[in-house]
Write an enzyme that holds these catalytic residues in place. Structure first.
Site, PDB file in Angstrom:
ATOM      1  CD  GLU A  52       0.389  -2.853   4.494  1.00 30.79           C
ATOM      2  OE1 GLU A  52      -0.239  -3.403   3.555  1.00 30.79           O
ATOM      3  OE2 GLU A  52      -0.178  -2.264   5.439  1.00 30.79           O
ATOM      4  CG  ASP A  77      -4.495  16.448  -8.476  1.00 31.26           C
ATOM      5  OD1 ASP A  77      -3.728  17.080  -9.207  1.00 31.26           O
ATOM      6  OD2 ASP A  77      -5.674  16.794  -8.261  1.00 31.26           O
TER       7      ASP A  77
END
Length: 558
Positions: free
Chosen positions: A263, A214
């Site tokens: 990751e 956002d």
């Protein structure tokens, strides 16, 4: 001719169709009139039948709900209004079982004023570590009685609110680019940076497949917080011309976050976890910086959303969008409706001068022609879903839902309505609960018939049980478009423009295996002869073998 970036990389997100669910308006399982996570889980089969790849959930976190959940008090828990963390886990597990990926909203620009950090900041002294997590400043003027600068809130009024000291005297001011209940974080603070890395990992560890960010362009502000230029005009100035938007430092945040989500990649599997920017940024080249190879994966093309319904402007917007992202090796991300703008089934009915209207539509405004708007919306979606790249759909647009334009003042809940004294009616009109069954209470939204916003009567006629299997219905059109898009690999294709008249948009997309689809949209009043070939889809009834105005056809060339 414009060629989109063509890649053999199997990354799912490069051509994904992602469906936005606004949790409080999707389905209410417990009967309180507000949608919830179990309600979402119960209707995931609708998305599978529709043919989308992923679901994006607007905020469901612990919140006072001053801005419908975009004022987050706890980023690691579910608000009881929507359920529990166990309900979220069940939702994610069911979605994954059905082959749907799950994207969640992240709100990093600001928190709720009820967040423990902000409460600690209010109780602390100026200059303290607690206040350093947010943007506090002394006021201007002889006694500090004036806001520190001239910035205005996106919801109306000043972007600054003054605090009160424990002894009752006036204190410092804090920045909120939105509602006063949404104080902005200080993103130069390493503690804020580490907190959001931790929040990302919390949800990644629960199996989410990505994050929609956002206000992605607002995290960093210009050093010194200078006044906003008085002559700023969005139509001619880059967004970065304003001191609160699109600062270079935001890109370092997203490079950092990209390392975090990477990751979680699984070698040899199409398991990328993605980052999606809500960034109201112009020009297209500035927006494309957010999707450079080491930053975010996608960024909504709001310029396309706001483009007038006219052939020349549509072609220019598509061309600019594809060229900008191709320059950085990213796919374009197309969108026509969301929870912040009037539904395009109503918005597109206005004439050219009002076609870009993104403010809410209220009962005192000229009312949309919903028949015309839906015809254009179906044609526009037929263009969008043929374009190379990814696409986002907003809940209910596959049903042809119009904007709810006659909501009375007493039911409106958007803070924009309150802070502008009703001058901007806000975004409630696109957030009205969706229908599921025409003959059930609240059209199937809630077993008790409760609905946090009243539903227009026309929503019953547009419920899925009235459209399922009905030839020519908007629901069946969307299913057809998504099936053909997938079959022909249009999202990974290459676009080539074709010369056509002033009122015609025409292009081909060469998809997987070299198969081509020709797309033709008639913007004019007179019907057009259809090109030769197999008619794969058409957004509205044909005039014999001719294409009427405000209609789009997909054709496999013969």
């Amino acid at each position: 001719m414009v060629d989109s970036t063509h890649t053999t990389t199997p990354a799912w997100w490069r051509d994904a169709v992602i469906y936005q669910v606004y949790p409080r308006s999707w389905a209410d399982a417990d009967g309180d009139g507000i949608g919830d996570l179990p309600g979402i889980t119960a209707h995931l089969d609708h998305l599978v039948a529709l043919g989308v790849d992923a679901v994006w959930l607007s905020p469901f976190y612990t919140s006072p709900q001053n801005d419908a959940g975009y004022d987050v008090a706890d980023y690691r828990d579910v608000d009881p209004l929507f359920g529990t963390l166990e309900d979220f886990d069940a939702l994610a597990a069911r979605a994954h079982e059905l082959g749907l990926r799950v994207i969640v909203d992240l709100v990093p620009n600001h928190s709720s004023d009820q967040h423990v950090w902000f409460q600690a900041a209010l109780a602390a002294e100026p200059g303290s570590a607690e206040r350093g997590r947010y943007i506090f400043r002394d006021g201007a003027g002889e006694n500090g009685d004036l806001p520190p600068n001239n910035w205005q809130s996106n919801f109306g009024g000043s972007a600054w609110t003054r605090t009160t000291n424990p002894d009752g005297t006036p204190g410092q001011w804090y920045l909120h680019l939105f509602d006063p209940s949404q104080p902005d974080f200080e993103w130069n603070n390493p503690e804020v940076q580490e907190e959001f890395r931790s929040i990302l990992r919390f949800w990644l560890d629960r199996g989410v497949d990505g994050f929609r960010i956002d206000v992605a362009h607002g995290l960093h502000k210009e050093e010194g917080l200078p006044d906003s230029p008085e002559d700023y005009d969005l139509a001619i100035h880059p967004t970065g011309h304003q001191p609160m938007w699109d600062k270079p430092a935001v890109h370092e945040v997203y490079r950092d976050w990209r390392r975090v989500v990477d990751e979680y990649r699984v070698e040899g599997q199409d398991a990328d976890r993605i980052l999606v920017a809500e960034a109201w940024v112009i020009p297209d080249e500035a927006l494309a910086r957010y999707v450079r190879p080491d930053e975010l994966h996608q960024s909504f093309n709001f310029g396309y959303l706001m483009t007038p319904w006219r052939a020349r402007e549509q072609r220019e917007a598509i061309t600019r969008g594809l060229e900008a992202t191709a320059a950085v090796g990213a796919p374009q991300t197309w969108v026509l409706s969301n929870h912040d703008v009037p539904r395009h089934a109503s918005r597109l009915s206005y004439d050219i001068e009002r076609a870009t209207r993104v403010l809410g539509i209220g009962p005192d405004h000229p009312q949309p022609d919903n028949e015309l708007g839906l015809r254009r919306a179906r044609a526009a979606t037929s263009v969008m879903l043929a374009l190379p790249g990814s696409a986002y759909l907003y809940q209910g647009e596959e049903l042809g839902l119009p904007e709810a334009t006659t909501l009375p003042p007493e039911v409106r809940q958007d803070p924009t309505f309150v802070r502008t004294n009703g001058e901007d009616v806000g975004r409630d009109g696109c957030r009205v609960p969706v229908p599921w069954h025409a003959d059930q209470p609240a059209f199937g939204f809630s077993p008790t018939g409760k609905s946090w916003l009243p539903q227009p009567e026309v929503y019953g006629d547009l419920a899925p049980n009235r459209q399922d299997g009905v030839a020519g219905s908007t629901l069946e059109l969307y299913r057809r478009l998504l099936a053909v898009r997938r079959k022909y690999g249009l999202g990974r294709g290459e676009l080539h423009w074709q010369e056509a008249g002033d009122d015609v948009l025409a292009f081909t997309v060469t998809g997987s295996g070299g198969r081509r689809v020709q797309v033709v949209t008639n913007f004019g009043a007179a019907p057009l002869d259809l090109p030769h070939g197999e008619l794969l889809s058409v957004s509205g009834p044909l005039d014999g073998h001719r294409l009427p105005g405000d209609t789009t056809a997909w054709i496999a060339p013969g």
